[in-house]
Design a protein around this motif. Structure first.
Motif, short mmCIF file in Angstrom:
data_model
loop_
_atom_site.label_atom_id
_atom_site.label_comp_id
_atom_site.label_asym_id
_atom_site.label_seq_id
_atom_site.Cartn_x
_atom_site.Cartn_y
_atom_site.Cartn_z
N UNK A 112 -7.73 31.16 -3.08
CA UNK A 112 -8.96 30.44 -3.16
C UNK A 112 -9.29 29.96 -1.76
N UNK A 113 -8.66 29.89 -0.63
CA UNK A 113 -8.86 29.63 0.73
C UNK A 113 -9.14 30.87 1.83
N UNK A 114 -8.94 32.02 1.16
CA UNK A 114 -8.80 33.33 1.92
C UNK A 114 -10.09 33.36 2.45
N UNK A 115 -11.31 33.40 1.52
CA UNK A 115 -12.61 33.84 1.91
C UNK A 115 -13.16 32.68 2.85
N UNK A 116 -13.19 31.41 2.47
CA UNK A 116 -13.65 30.65 3.43
C UNK A 116 -13.14 30.24 4.72
N UNK A 117 -11.61 30.38 4.65
CA UNK A 117 -10.99 30.03 6.10
C UNK A 117 -10.57 31.02 6.88
N UNK A 118 -10.86 32.43 6.30
CA UNK A 118 -10.49 33.58 6.54
C UNK A 118 -8.96 34.11 6.69
N UNK A 119 -8.49 35.16 7.11
CA UNK A 119 -7.26 35.79 7.10
C UNK A 119 -6.26 34.97 7.81
N UNK A 120 -6.40 34.72 9.23
CA UNK A 120 -5.67 33.99 10.12
C UNK A 120 -5.10 32.78 9.49
N UNK A 121 -6.08 31.91 9.35
CA UNK A 121 -5.83 30.42 8.97
C UNK A 121 -5.17 30.54 7.68
N UNK A 122 -5.65 31.05 6.44
CA UNK A 122 -5.22 31.02 5.12
C UNK A 122 -3.76 31.59 5.20
N UNK A 123 -3.39 32.85 5.87
CA UNK A 123 -2.22 33.49 5.90
C UNK A 123 -1.14 32.39 6.59
N UNK A 124 -1.47 31.86 7.67
CA UNK A 124 -0.47 30.82 8.31
C UNK A 124 -0.24 29.92 7.48
#
Length: 183
Positions: A112-124
């Motif tokens: 759910x946060x991948x798109x709004x936060x982007x790959x870097x932040x959400x994957x961390x």
């Protein structure tokens, strides 16, 4: 030959006995195919070609009918003592099950946060959450490990597979773009 014939009789007898597991499995498939039938109504008609929309819908409609019939038939064939069942959720008290459910929840949050936060932040955040679930509590190590794993996965997707990963939205998009420029 007698042993083989007896084993066939036993298999046929076991096959005819319906159990709760078969009912639950067919019920889950019924719900899944019903959801897919509803989802298939959102398929767009492209350049007047309706086959891409209606063929899956027709196939799924018949599949739902078959599974509904089969589920009702299995329920009706159950003995009376098996129809009265109680849902036992005591297994949820186990620490391993709690960690498994927390992992599923973490992946749902990641999706759910991948798109709004982007790959870097959400994957961390995902990697830190998973590491926390399995017992790593040192924040410095969590950040360091998460950053390098994210960097490795990013390298595989962007340079190895030539795929663009989500950068985020709003000011986070600029941050993701800046990170890509650095790497």
């Amino acid at each position: 030959k007698k042993d083989y014939a007896l084993s066939l009789i036993n298999v046929n007898t076991l096959y005819k006995e319906k159990n709760m597991g078969e009912l639950v499995f067919n019920g889950i498939l019924l719900v899944f195919f019903l959801a897919m039938t509803i989802y298939s109504t959102t398929i767009e008609v492209w350049q007047g070609f309706v086959g891409a929309r209606y063929w899956p819908m027709v196939i799924l409609f018949f599949t739902v009918i078959i599974f509904a019939y089969k589920t009702v038939h299995i329920y009706k064939s159950l003995p009376a003592e098996k129809k009265n069942f109680k849902l036992n959720l005591s297994f949820l008290k186990d620490a391993g099950v709690k960690r498994l459910l927390a992992s599923f929840l973490t992946v749902l949050i990641y999706a759910s946060i991948l798109e709004p936060l982007g790959f870097f932040l959400s994957t961390i955040i995902l990697i830190m959450g998973m590491a926390f679930i399995i017992g790593l509590r040192d924040i410095g190590k969590l950040l360091l490990i998460s950053f390098f794993i994210t960097l490795g996965v990013y390298a595989v997707f962007v340079w190895g597979l030539d795929m663009m990963l989500p950068r985020g939205t709003g000011p986070i998009y600029n941050f993701g773009y800046w990170l890509e420029f650095l790497i």
